[in-house]
Design an enzyme around this catalytic site. Structure first.
Site, PDB file in Angstrom:
ATOM      1  N   HIS A 117       0.844  -1.199   0.000  1.00  0.00           N
ATOM      2  CA  HIS A 117       0.000   0.000   0.000  1.00  0.00           C
ATOM      3  C   HIS A 117       0.881   1.251   0.000  1.00  0.00           C
ATOM      4  CE1 HIS A 117      -2.940   3.011   1.006  1.00  0.00           C
ATOM      5  NE2 HIS A 117      -3.884   2.141   0.669  1.00  0.00           N
ATOM      6  N   GLU A 162      -3.976   1.568  -7.336  1.00  0.00           N
ATOM      7  CA  GLU A 162      -4.412   2.702  -6.524  1.00  0.00           C
ATOM      8  C   GLU A 162      -3.516   3.903  -6.804  1.00  0.00           C
ATOM      9  OE1 GLU A 162      -6.706   1.462  -2.754  1.00  0.00           O
ATOM     10  OE2 GLU A 162      -4.591   1.366  -2.264  1.00  0.00           O
TER      11      GLU A 162
HETATM   12  P1  13P Z   1      -9.740   6.264  -0.237  1.00  0.00           P
HETATM   13  O1  13P Z   1     -10.926   5.412  -0.672  1.00  0.00           O
HETATM   14  O2  13P Z   1      -9.963   6.998   1.031  1.00  0.00           O
HETATM   15  O3  13P Z   1      -9.282   7.130  -1.360  1.00  0.00           O
HETATM   16  O4  13P Z   1      -8.538   5.257   0.077  1.00  0.00           O
HETATM   17  C1  13P Z   1      -8.219   4.281  -0.863  1.00  0.00           C
HETATM   18  C2  13P Z   1      -7.232   3.347  -0.288  1.00  0.00           C
HETATM   19  O5  13P Z   1      -6.119   3.745   0.058  1.00  0.00           O
HETATM   20  C3  13P Z   1      -7.630   1.951  -0.126  1.00  0.00           C
HETATM   21  O6  13P Z   1      -6.548   1.147   0.184  1.00  0.00           O
END
Ligand code: 13P
Length: 227
Positions: free
Chosen positions: A84, A150
């Protein structure tokens, strides 16, 4: 469709008990994973799968402050998040990520491996080559792998990537791996319908919009109406 809730550093054990109960009362056969803080892991069985935001690649040992496999096993946790951007940002290196991946693979965990570019790379149009480099350290043929795209600029900003971008990036990742591909970054009840229609998108990894159990259920239901 896969729905994952990354609770990050939110919820105590007490509040997560309530969260779990609300989800359990409403979920049917949806494919839902919840990643609570490790201090809030619950015993028992639920209609969602409990998963780990982080772990140390060892069964147990002299690793102060870390959570090893024994501690995950105690709560029957079989799914882990690796890579992450919020962990990379506090110094987790490619080497550490590789060690975690190798360990989790050896032990048969389902691995949700996160990749994503920052705003600068995005603006320079270098997203794809950057993502390719982030995938170099891991076995893309591992059968229990899920890759989550992400983009850092979309996390917690309310600025979701457009469907064109998500579609383009997931199609690109598909060239390297047959794994399920997720999107994460400001997913909410309103944009989930559009995201759920993207060809290679098997699900979402949700932060902010998942922290309240009822809001997360709404998001799941909005997506289900579209399927
Ligand atoms: P948000 O949905 O708050 O943008 O966060 C996404 C995230 O980091 C999920 O791992």
């Amino acid at each position: 469709m896969i729905f994952m809730a990354n609770l990050k550093c939110n919820h105590t054990r007490k509040s997560f008990e309530e969260y779990a109960q609300i989800l359990d009362e409403s979920l049917k056969d949806e494919n839902v994973f919840v990643f609570p803080p490790s201090s809030a892991f619950l015993e028992g069985s639920f209609k969602f799968k409990q998963a780990a935001q982080n772990f140390y690649p060892a069964k147990n040992g002299s690793f102060t402050g870390e959570i090893g496999q024994d501690m995950l096993d105690e709560f029957d946790i079989k799914t882990v998040l690796i890579g992450h951007s919020e962990r990379r940002a506090i110094g987790e290196s490619e080497e550490q990520l590789k060690a975690k991946f190798e360990y989790a693979k050896k032990e048969g965990f389902k691995i949700v491996y996160c990749i994503g570019e920052n705003e600068e790379i995005f603006e320079k149009g270098k997203t794809k080559e950057f993502l390719k480099s982030q995938l170099e350290n891991i076995d893309l043929d591992y059968e229990n792998l899920i890759i989550a795209y992400e983009p850092i600029w979309a996390i917690g900003t309310g600025k979701t990537a457009s469907s064109e971008i998500i579609n383009d990036v997931l199609n690109y990742i598909r060239n390297f791996s047959k794994s399920s591909l997720l999107y994460g970054g400001s997913v909410n009840e309103k944009n989930i319908a559009t995201i759920s229609k993207i060809k290679n998108c098997s699900g979402v990894l949700v932060g902010t919009a998942s922290w309240d159990a009822k809001a997360f259920l709404k998001l799941i239901n909005s997506a289900k109406e579209m399927i």
